[in-house]
Design an enzyme around this catalytic site. Structure first.
Site, PDB file in Angstrom:
ATOM      1  N   SER A  93       0.832  -1.204   0.000  1.00 41.45           N
ATOM      2  CA  SER A  93       0.000   0.000   0.000  1.00 41.45           C
ATOM      3  C   SER A  93       0.872   1.262   0.000  1.00 41.45           C
ATOM      4  CB  SER A  93      -0.951  -0.039   1.202  1.00 41.45           C
ATOM      5  OG  SER A  93      -1.964   0.921   1.066  1.00 41.45           O
ATOM      6  N   MET A  94       0.744   2.151   1.011  1.00 40.57           N
ATOM      7  CA  MET A  94       1.642   3.295   1.064  1.00 40.57           C
ATOM      8  C   MET A  94       3.086   2.838   1.140  1.00 40.57           C
ATOM      9  SD  MET A  94       2.147   6.337   3.908  1.00 40.57           S
ATOM     10  CE  MET A  94       2.970   5.234   5.083  1.00 40.57           C
ATOM     11  N   ASP A 194     -10.073  -4.794  -4.405  1.00 39.44           N
ATOM     12  CA  ASP A 194      -9.385  -4.089  -3.332  1.00 39.44           C
ATOM     13  C   ASP A 194     -10.261  -2.909  -2.947  1.00 39.44           C
ATOM     14  OD1 ASP A 194      -7.723  -2.294  -1.883  1.00 39.44           O
ATOM     15  OD2 ASP A 194      -5.927  -3.007  -2.892  1.00 39.44           O
ATOM     16  N   HIS A 224      -7.234  -5.961   0.025  1.00 45.31           N
ATOM     17  CA  HIS A 224      -6.102  -5.039   0.081  1.00 45.31           C
ATOM     18  C   HIS A 224      -4.911  -5.581   0.887  1.00 45.31           C
ATOM     19  CE1 HIS A 224      -3.938  -1.320  -0.165  1.00 45.31           C
ATOM     20  NE2 HIS A 224      -3.879  -1.222   1.146  1.00 45.31           N
TER      21      HIS A 224
END
Length: 259
Positions: A93-94, A194, A224
Site C-alpha cells: 500500500s503506502m 481491493d 487489500h
C-alpha cells in the site's frame, strides 16, 4: 507512547542479502510480519521498521507527515546497505509508494523491488477538500482490515488523521512524478478486488516506471491486505524466487530481534 502488542518493529540478522519491508498508512509492521518471518527463515537479513506516528494511537500520527515516514525507511535502507552486499525493498500500500521513491532516489543501491497493492493517489471526492477540512475535522473513518479471509486481523488505526492524510496526498504526487526514475527489476502483485486502493494505481505504476524487468501477478483471492490474506503464501514464495533470480547467493541464518 506505548506500541500496540504485535505492532513492534522487527529485525533479523541473516546473510549478506538484505530486505527492507515498508508497511502501510495507519497500519503497522504486523501486516508484514509473516512475510518478514518467511524471509528471515530463509537466511536473509530483514528490517521491518515501525513508521513514525504508527502503531500506538491515531492521535500520535496527527503531527507526522510523509517526510517522517520516508525518512525512517531511508535511514533503514542506509543501515542495510552498509551491512549487506545486495538490498531489496518490499512494500504494501503506502509502503509500496515508499518503496518506489527509495528506488527512484537510490538507483543501483537497490537490487530489486516488490510492491503489493501499491498506493500512489488519494481517491474520492474528499481528496479535493482535504486542504480545508483537515483544519476543521481531526479524523475520519479508518482504512485497516480489508481482508477476504476469515480470522486474520490487521493491527492499525480505526481513524485516519486528516493532517496526515493531506501529507500523504502530497507524497503520492511526488512519487508519481518520480516513477520514470525507477529502473530496478520490479515485481508487482495486486488484488483485482481491493476496497482501499483501486487497480488503477497498479496500472499507473506499471505504465510509468522505466524498469525493463517487470512481472505483474494478480492476487485473485485477496483484498487489500493481501499479506494476511489467502494469497499470502504466494506473495512470500514469489518474492523469494524474485530475490533468488536476481541475487542467487543467499546468506546463512542469523538472529532475530523484535516483537
Amino acid at each position: 507512547m506505548t506500541v500496540l502488542p504485535g505492532a513492534e518493529p522487527f529485525r533479523h540478522e541473516g546473510g549478506d542479502i538484505g530486505v527492507l519491508l515498508c508497511h502501510g498508512f495507519t497500519g503497522s509492521p504486523q501486516s508484514l510480519r509473516p512475510w518478514a518471518d518467511f524471509l528471515a527463515a530463509r537466511g536473509l537479513t530483514v528490517s521491518l521498521p515501525l513508521l513514525p506516528g504508527h502503531g500506538t494511537r491515531w492521535e500520535d500520527m496527527r503531527p507526522t507527515g510523509w517526510q517522517d515516514w520516508y525518512g525512517e525507511v531511508d535511514r533503514e535502507l542506509r543501515v542495510l546497505s552498509d551491512r549487506c552486499a545486495r538490498v531489496f525493498v518490499f512494500g504494501l500500500s503506502m509502503g509500496g509508494a515508499l518503496t518506489l521513491r527509495l528506488a527512484a532516489q537510490h538507483g543501483d543501491a537497490i537490487s530489486g523491488i516488490v510492491v503489493v497493492n501499491p498506493a500512489i493517489a488519494v481517491h474520492g471526492a474528499g481528496a479535493r477538500v482535504l486542504p480545508v477540512v483537515r483544519h476543521l475535522v481531526p479524523s475520519t473513518k479508518g482504512l485497516v482490515g480489508d481482508i477476504a479471509k476469515d480470522g486474520p486481523v490487521e493491527i492499525g488505526y480505526d481513524r485516519v488523521p486528516l493532517h496526515a492524510a493531506y501529507s500523504l496526498g502530497r507524497f503520492f504526487r511526488l512519487v508519481d512524478g518520480e516513477l520514470p526514475q525507477v529502473t530496478q527489476p520490479l515485481l508487482l502483485l495486486h488484488s483485482p478486488e481491493d476496497h482501499v486502493v483501486p487497480p488503477s494505481d497498479s496500472r499507473r505504476v506499471l505504465s510509468r516506471v522505466s524498469s525493463t524487468d517487470v512481472t505483474e501477478i494478480l492476487l485473485e483471492q485477496s483484498y487489500h491486505v493481501a499479506t494476511l490474506d489467502y494469497d499470502a503464501d504466494r506473495i512470500f514464495a514469489e518474492s523469494h524466487a524474485f530475490i533468488e533470480r536476481i541475487a542467487p547467493s543467499v546468506g546463512e541464518e542469523g538472529t532475530a530481534t523484535g516483537g
